[in-house]
Design a protein around this motif. Sequence first.
Motif, PDB file in Angstrom:
ATOM      1  N   LEU A  73       0.803  -1.220   0.000  1.00 13.35           N
ATOM      2  CA  LEU A  73       0.000   0.000   0.000  1.00 13.35           C
ATOM      3  C   LEU A  73       0.838   1.273   0.000  1.00 13.35           C
ATOM      4  CD1 LEU A  73      -2.753  -1.060   2.560  1.00 13.35           C
ATOM      5  CD2 LEU A  73      -2.885  -1.071   0.062  1.00 13.35           C
ATOM      6  N   GLN A  74       2.092   1.192   0.412  1.00 14.88           N
ATOM      7  CA  GLN A  74       3.013   2.328   0.429  1.00 14.88           C
ATOM      8  C   GLN A  74       2.433   3.526   1.188  1.00 14.88           C
ATOM      9  OE1 GLN A  74       5.857   2.897  -2.197  1.00 14.88           O
ATOM     10  NE2 GLN A  74       6.020   0.697  -2.527  1.00 14.88           N
ATOM     11  N   LEU A  75       2.000   3.283   2.398  1.00 16.05           N
ATOM     12  CA  LEU A  75       1.431   4.320   3.255  1.00 16.05           C
ATOM     13  C   LEU A  75       2.519   4.937   4.121  1.00 16.05           C
ATOM     14  CD1 LEU A  75      -1.629   2.224   4.438  1.00 16.05           C
ATOM     15  CD2 LEU A  75      -1.671   4.070   2.769  1.00 16.05           C
ATOM     16  N   PRO A  76       2.256   6.086   4.743  1.00 15.62           N
ATOM     17  CA  PRO A  76       3.195   6.605   5.744  1.00 15.62           C
ATOM     18  C   PRO A  76       3.392   5.562   6.846  1.00 15.62           C
ATOM     19  CG  PRO A  76       1.545   8.255   5.208  1.00 15.62           C
ATOM     20  CD  PRO A  76       1.129   6.990   4.532  1.00 15.62           C
ATOM     21  N   GLN A  77       4.545   5.552   7.461  1.00 13.50           N
ATOM     22  CA  GLN A  77       4.923   4.469   8.369  1.00 13.50           C
ATOM     23  C   GLN A  77       3.933   4.256   9.520  1.00 13.50           C
ATOM     24  OE1 GLN A  77       8.849   4.744   9.992  1.00 13.50           O
ATOM     25  NE2 GLN A  77       8.838   2.628  10.673  1.00 13.50           N
ATOM     26  N   LEU A  78       3.490   5.316  10.152  1.00 11.25           N
ATOM     27  CA  LEU A  78       2.559   5.163  11.273  1.00 11.25           C
ATOM     28  C   LEU A  78       1.220   4.587  10.812  1.00 11.25           C
ATOM     29  CD1 LEU A  78       2.134   5.583  14.291  1.00 11.25           C
ATOM     30  CD2 LEU A  78       1.335   7.889  13.790  1.00 11.25           C
ATOM     31  N   VAL A  79       0.740   5.050   9.675  1.00 12.14           N
ATOM     32  CA  VAL A  79      -0.510   4.524   9.118  1.00 12.14           C
ATOM     33  C   VAL A  79      -0.322   3.070   8.702  1.00 12.14           C
ATOM     34  CG1 VAL A  79      -2.213   4.805   7.260  1.00 12.14           C
ATOM     35  CG2 VAL A  79      -1.229   6.818   8.372  1.00 12.14           C
ATOM     36  N   GLN A  80       0.830   2.769   8.149  1.00 12.55           N
ATOM     37  CA  GLN A  80       1.119   1.399   7.724  1.00 12.55           C
ATOM     38  C   GLN A  80       1.118   0.448   8.919  1.00 12.55           C
ATOM     39  OE1 GLN A  80       4.563   1.029   5.241  1.00 12.55           O
ATOM     40  NE2 GLN A  80       4.546  -1.194   5.310  1.00 12.55           N
ATOM     41  N   TRP A  81       1.686   0.858  10.038  1.00 12.44           N
ATOM     42  CA  TRP A  81       1.678   0.014  11.237  1.00 12.44           C
ATOM     43  C   TRP A  81       0.256  -0.238  11.726  1.00 12.44           C
ATOM     44  CZ3 TRP A  81       4.779  -3.212  13.572  1.00 12.44           C
ATOM     45  CH2 TRP A  81       6.134  -3.158  13.289  1.00 12.44           C
ATOM     46  N   GLY A  82      -0.566   0.806  11.731  1.00 11.12           N
ATOM     47  CA  GLY A  82      -1.958   0.637  12.139  1.00 11.12           C
ATOM     48  C   GLY A  82      -2.709  -0.304  11.208  1.00 11.12           C
ATOM     49  N   ALA A  83      -2.483  -0.137   9.906  1.00  9.44           N
ATOM     50  CA  ALA A  83      -3.122  -1.016   8.925  1.00  9.44           C
ATOM     51  C   ALA A  83      -2.640  -2.447   9.092  1.00  9.44           C
ATOM     52  CB  ALA A  83      -2.842  -0.520   7.511  1.00  9.44           C
ATOM     53  N   TYR A  84      -1.350  -2.609   9.353  1.00 10.34           N
ATOM     54  CA  TYR A  84      -0.787  -3.948   9.554  1.00 10.34           C
ATOM     55  C   TYR A  84      -1.418  -4.635  10.766  1.00 10.34           C
ATOM     56  CZ  TYR A  84       2.514  -7.464  11.185  1.00 10.34           C
ATOM     57  OH  TYR A  84       3.075  -8.619  11.656  1.00 10.34           O
ATOM     58  N   ILE A  85      -1.494  -3.939  11.865  1.00  7.50           N
ATOM     59  CA  ILE A  85      -2.061  -4.534  13.078  1.00  7.50           C
ATOM     60  C   ILE A  85      -3.532  -4.897  12.863  1.00  7.50           C
ATOM     61  CG2 ILE A  85      -2.689  -4.059  15.481  1.00  7.50           C
ATOM     62  CD1 ILE A  85      -0.041  -2.400  15.609  1.00  7.50           C
ATOM     63  N   GLY A  86      -4.286  -3.975  12.282  1.00  6.97           N
ATOM     64  CA  GLY A  86      -5.698  -4.255  12.020  1.00  6.97           C
ATOM     65  C   GLY A  86      -5.901  -5.406  11.048  1.00  6.97           C
ATOM     66  N   THR A  87      -5.104  -5.425   9.987  1.00  8.61           N
ATOM     67  CA  THR A  87      -5.209  -6.490   8.992  1.00  8.61           C
ATOM     68  C   THR A  87      -4.777  -7.830   9.580  1.00  8.61           C
ATOM     69  OG1 THR A  87      -4.748  -4.892   7.251  1.00  8.61           O
ATOM     70  CG2 THR A  87      -4.482  -7.204   6.683  1.00  8.61           C
ATOM     71  N   ALA A  88      -3.719  -7.837  10.366  1.00  6.31           N
ATOM     72  CA  ALA A  88      -3.228  -9.086  10.957  1.00  6.31           C
ATOM     73  C   ALA A  88      -4.251  -9.676  11.918  1.00  6.31           C
ATOM     74  CB  ALA A  88      -1.900  -8.831  11.676  1.00  6.31           C
ATOM     75  N   ILE A  89      -4.831  -8.858  12.772  1.00  2.00           N
ATOM     76  CA  ILE A  89      -5.804  -9.370  13.739  1.00  2.00           C
ATOM     77  C   ILE A  89      -7.087  -9.806  13.034  1.00  2.00           C
ATOM     78  CG2 ILE A  89      -7.266  -8.717  15.690  1.00  2.00           C
ATOM     79  CD1 ILE A  89      -4.864  -7.111  16.747  1.00  2.00           C
ATOM     80  N   THR A  90      -7.524  -9.041  12.041  1.00  2.57           N
ATOM     81  CA  THR A  90      -8.719  -9.426  11.296  1.00  2.57           C
ATOM     82  C   THR A  90      -8.495 -10.730  10.532  1.00  2.57           C
ATOM     83  OG1 THR A  90      -9.362  -7.108  11.065  1.00  2.57           O
ATOM     84  CG2 THR A  90     -10.362  -8.672   9.531  1.00  2.57           C
ATOM     85  N   GLY A  91      -7.364 -10.857   9.882  1.00  8.91           N
ATOM     86  CA  GLY A  91      -7.050 -12.091   9.155  1.00  8.91           C
ATOM     87  C   GLY A  91      -6.938 -13.284  10.078  1.00  8.91           C
ATOM     88  N   ALA A  92      -6.343 -13.081  11.241  1.00  9.67           N
ATOM     89  CA  ALA A  92      -6.220 -14.172  12.209  1.00  9.67           C
ATOM     90  C   ALA A  92      -7.583 -14.587  12.732  1.00  9.67           C
ATOM     91  CB  ALA A  92      -5.313 -13.746  13.361  1.00  9.67           C
TER      92      ALA A  92
END
Length: 70
Positions: free
Chosen positions: A30-49
């Motif tokens: 997605l090439q987002l700003p780093q802080l936004v990318q971390w939030g997206a990663y955490i949300g996506t990881a927990i949702t996928g899990a």
Amino acid sequence: MRGVGYPIVGDISYSLYLTHWIANDVTRLLQLPQLVQWGAYIGTAITGAYISYRLFELPVRDRLRAKTKP
């Protein structure tokens, strides 16, 4: 399990372990700003899990428990 339908992160931890790398790859694309990318990663990881837990882990666990009951 703390409550059916509302697992905590501990209940989905194995699914999180297996699927977190997918969330990492997706959010990197997605090439987002780093802080936004971390939030997206955490949300996506927990949702996928959670999805993996509900679709795979629970049915397999229930089948194994049914086979082992006397």
